[in-house]
Scaffold this motif. Structure first.
Motif, PDB file in Angstrom:
ATOM      1  N   PRO A  27      -9.693  48.974  75.538  1.00  0.00           N
ATOM      2  CA  PRO A  27      -9.921  49.633  76.934  1.00  0.00           C
ATOM      3  C   PRO A  27     -11.002  50.784  76.551  1.00  0.00           C
ATOM      4  N   VAL A  28     -12.024  50.524  77.553  1.00  0.00           N
ATOM      5  CA  VAL A  28     -13.084  51.686  77.607  1.00  0.00           C
ATOM      6  C   VAL A  28     -13.254  52.143  79.016  1.00  0.00           C
ATOM      7  N   THR A  29     -13.239  53.254  79.084  1.00  0.00           N
ATOM      8  CA  THR A  29     -13.607  53.904  80.290  1.00  0.00           C
ATOM      9  C   THR A  29     -15.012  54.759  80.371  1.00  0.00           C
ATOM     10  N   ALA A  30     -15.588  54.419  81.323  1.00  0.00           N
ATOM     11  CA  ALA A  30     -17.208  55.050  81.592  1.00  0.00           C
ATOM     12  C   ALA A  30     -17.137  56.119  82.437  1.00  0.00           C
ATOM     13  N   LEU A  31     -17.774  57.072  81.957  1.00  0.00           N
ATOM     14  CA  LEU A  31     -17.918  58.296  82.825  1.00  0.00           C
ATOM     15  C   LEU A  31     -19.506  58.628  82.848  1.00  0.00           C
ATOM     16  N   SER A  32     -19.818  58.472  84.434  1.00  0.00           N
ATOM     17  CA  SER A  32     -21.308  58.466  84.650  1.00  0.00           C
ATOM     18  C   SER A  32     -21.513  58.913  86.128  1.00  0.00           C
ATOM     19  N   SER A  33     -22.675  59.281  86.356  1.00  0.00           N
ATOM     20  CA  SER A  33     -23.269  59.609  87.805  1.00  0.00           C
ATOM     21  C   SER A  33     -23.943  58.448  88.355  1.00  0.00           C
ATOM     22  N   LEU A  34     -23.894  57.306  87.779  1.00  0.00           N
ATOM     23  CA  LEU A  34     -24.178  56.270  88.306  1.00  0.00           C
ATOM     24  C   LEU A  34     -22.973  55.595  89.098  1.00  0.00           C
ATOM     25  N   PRO A  35     -23.099  54.879  90.066  1.00  0.00           N
ATOM     26  CA  PRO A  35     -21.900  54.225  90.638  1.00  0.00           C
ATOM     27  C   PRO A  35     -21.507  52.964  90.052  1.00  0.00           C
ATOM     28  N   ARG A  36     -20.296  52.453  89.864  1.00  0.00           N
ATOM     29  CA  ARG A  36     -20.031  51.656  88.878  1.00  0.00           C
ATOM     30  C   ARG A  36     -20.706  50.089  89.434  1.00  0.00           C
ATOM     31  N   PRO A  37     -20.980  49.547  88.233  1.00  0.00           N
ATOM     32  CA  PRO A  37     -21.610  48.347  88.816  1.00  0.00           C
ATOM     33  C   PRO A  37     -20.617  47.098  88.575  1.00  0.00           C
ATOM     34  N   ASP A  38     -20.918  46.101  89.115  1.00  0.00           N
ATOM     35  CA  ASP A  38     -19.804  44.953  89.344  1.00  0.00           C
ATOM     36  C   ASP A  38     -19.405  44.505  88.217  1.00  0.00           C
ATOM     37  N   ASP A  39     -20.196  44.301  86.936  1.00  0.00           N
ATOM     38  CA  ASP A  39     -20.157  43.671  85.857  1.00  0.00           C
ATOM     39  C   ASP A  39     -19.479  44.840  84.503  1.00  0.00           C
ATOM     40  N   TRP A  40     -19.174  45.995  84.948  1.00  0.00           N
ATOM     41  CA  TRP A  40     -18.577  46.923  83.900  1.00  0.00           C
ATOM     42  C   TRP A  40     -17.160  46.460  83.843  1.00  0.00           C
ATOM     43  N   PRO A  41     -16.826  46.234  82.319  1.00  0.00           N
ATOM     44  CA  PRO A  41     -15.397  45.729  81.950  1.00  0.00           C
ATOM     45  C   PRO A  41     -14.270  46.506  81.889  1.00  0.00           C
ATOM     46  N   GLY A  42     -14.269  47.595  82.209  1.00  0.00           N
ATOM     47  CA  GLY A  42     -13.024  48.645  82.091  1.00  0.00           C
ATOM     48  C   GLY A  42     -13.160  49.603  83.305  1.00  0.00           C
ATOM     49  N   CYS A  43     -12.476  50.740  82.933  1.00  0.00           N
ATOM     50  CA  CYS A  43     -12.499  51.604  84.319  1.00  0.00           C
ATOM     51  C   CYS A  43     -13.866  52.487  84.329  1.00  0.00           C
ATOM     52  N   TRP A  44     -13.865  52.959  85.506  1.00  0.00           N
ATOM     53  CA  TRP A  44     -15.099  53.792  85.733  1.00  0.00           C
ATOM     54  C   TRP A  44     -14.664  55.014  86.464  1.00  0.00           C
TER      55      TRP A  44
END
Length: 347
Positions: A27-44
């Motif tokens: 599991p990978v959680t992204a933290l970013s000021s970008l909106p979540r893209p459709d192809d991100w494979p984990g939490c955002w």
């Protein structure tokens, strides 16, 4: 659990992060000021923008003049005083670390986020970008990091200067990392030699490839068709068919763009853009001095027998795109993921 901070400027950081997250196998959680893209494979987790008080959105552009003391007297890169966004995003990252207890935190790129994660006792893996990174903020971020990754081949010299001896020992170049798997051949999808095509690959973060300049270049080159993608041209979600159909790709020297061009094995004309720390100009200098299938230009060319577009395209088209295989062998994301797992497992 792995945490992954993704810088919001451009799209190269996001493409690289997505490829690595898929390769990590956990599991990978992204933290970013970008909106979540459709192809991100984990939490955002979408973070607030770290704008200074009463500042317009363009204050976040890397070329913008920072407000007073936003660099903490030169020790950091972006910590504007009195910024609600900076306070709230830092608090959101801390809350997530406290709740998720990640095994490692990957930062691409932010000295401040790397320091924040390290202050929580989390192993940090930071990405190094090309250029001169001898300023105190970069040196601090690299020195406190547990590991440093770089998205260029290990046998390529001159991409990065300014690291301390300790940081240099931690640096692991893994090769180009992008959203596209390399092509098995260099032939592309061009139907016949008569269908000569130029793809202008602009950047989501901005570039100097104006529509007027592309139109003028098109007029200079009868027999060539031109297509312009990017911030100043058309935006398409899937650039792969356009890359493979191109005879020559005209691109800036950003890492994401070069990862795409090298994956497609297409000859290139590279026009580096001005970026902080001479990022793209450093990459362009390395390409120019090596045996790569690319012509490097110092700015947009004007008409002329030797420097006009007709001559440049003819020279570029004669280059063998298979030469990009050393730059991008398709295993960069896997090597980066292996190093992240190693650091996470050693904590």
């Amino acid at each position: 659990m792995i945490g992954y901070y993704i810088h919001h400027h451009g799209r190269g950081h996001l493409s690289r992060a997505t490829a690595i997250a898929r390769a990590l196998g956990e599991p990978v959680t992204a933290l970013s000021s970008l909106p979540r893209p459709d192809d991100w494979p984990g939490c955002w987790i979408e973070l607030p923008l770290d704008l200074p008080r009463d500042a317009p959105l363009d204050a976040l552009h890397p070329d913008a003049e920072p407000p007073d003391d936003a660099r903490a007297h030169g020790r950091l890169h972006w910590v504007p005083l009195g910024s609600p966004g900076l306070r709230d995003r830092s608090a959101a990252i801390s809350r997530w670390i406290s709740a998720a207890r990640p095994r490692a935190f990957v930062v691409d790129v932010s000295v401040e986020v790397a320091l924040l994660a390290r202050l929580h006792g989390i192993p940090t893996v930071v990405f190094a970008l090309p250029g001169d990174r001898a300023d105190p903020a970069h040196r601090l971020g690299f020195d406190v990091a547990t590991g440093i990754l770089a998205a260029w081949p290990p046998d390529v010299a001159g991409m990065l200067t300014g690291l301390s001896n300790d940081a240099q020992r931690k640096l692991v170049p893994v090769g180009a990392i992008g959203r596209l798997a390399p092509a098995a051949d260099a032939a592309g999808d061009v139907a016949t030699p008569q269908e000569r095509r130029v793809l202008v690959l602009g950047g989501a973060g901005g570039d100097d490839f104006t529509a007027a300049e592309v139109a003028a270049a098109r007029q200079q080159t009868p027999g060539w068709s031109w297509e312009h993608l990017g911030a100043s041209g058309e935006w398409v979600p899937d650039v792969w068919p356009r890359l493979r159909a191109a005879t020559v790709v005209l691109t800036h020297a950003g890492q994401g763009a070069l990862a795409d061009v090298s994956a497609a094995r297409r000859p290139a004309i590279v026009v580096p853009q001005d970026r902080p720390h001479r990022e793209q100009r450093t990459t362009a200098r390395v390409l120019e001095s090596g045996d790569w299938p690319a012509l490097v230009l110092d700015g947009w060319p004007r008409s002329g027998a030797e420097t006009g577009w007709a001559s440049l395209l003819q020279r570029a088209a004669a280059l063998d795109g298979r030469g990009w295989a050393r730059w991008n062998d398709g295993a960069g994301a896997d090597r980066a993921a292996a190093e992240i797992r190693r650091i996470a497992g050693a904590a």
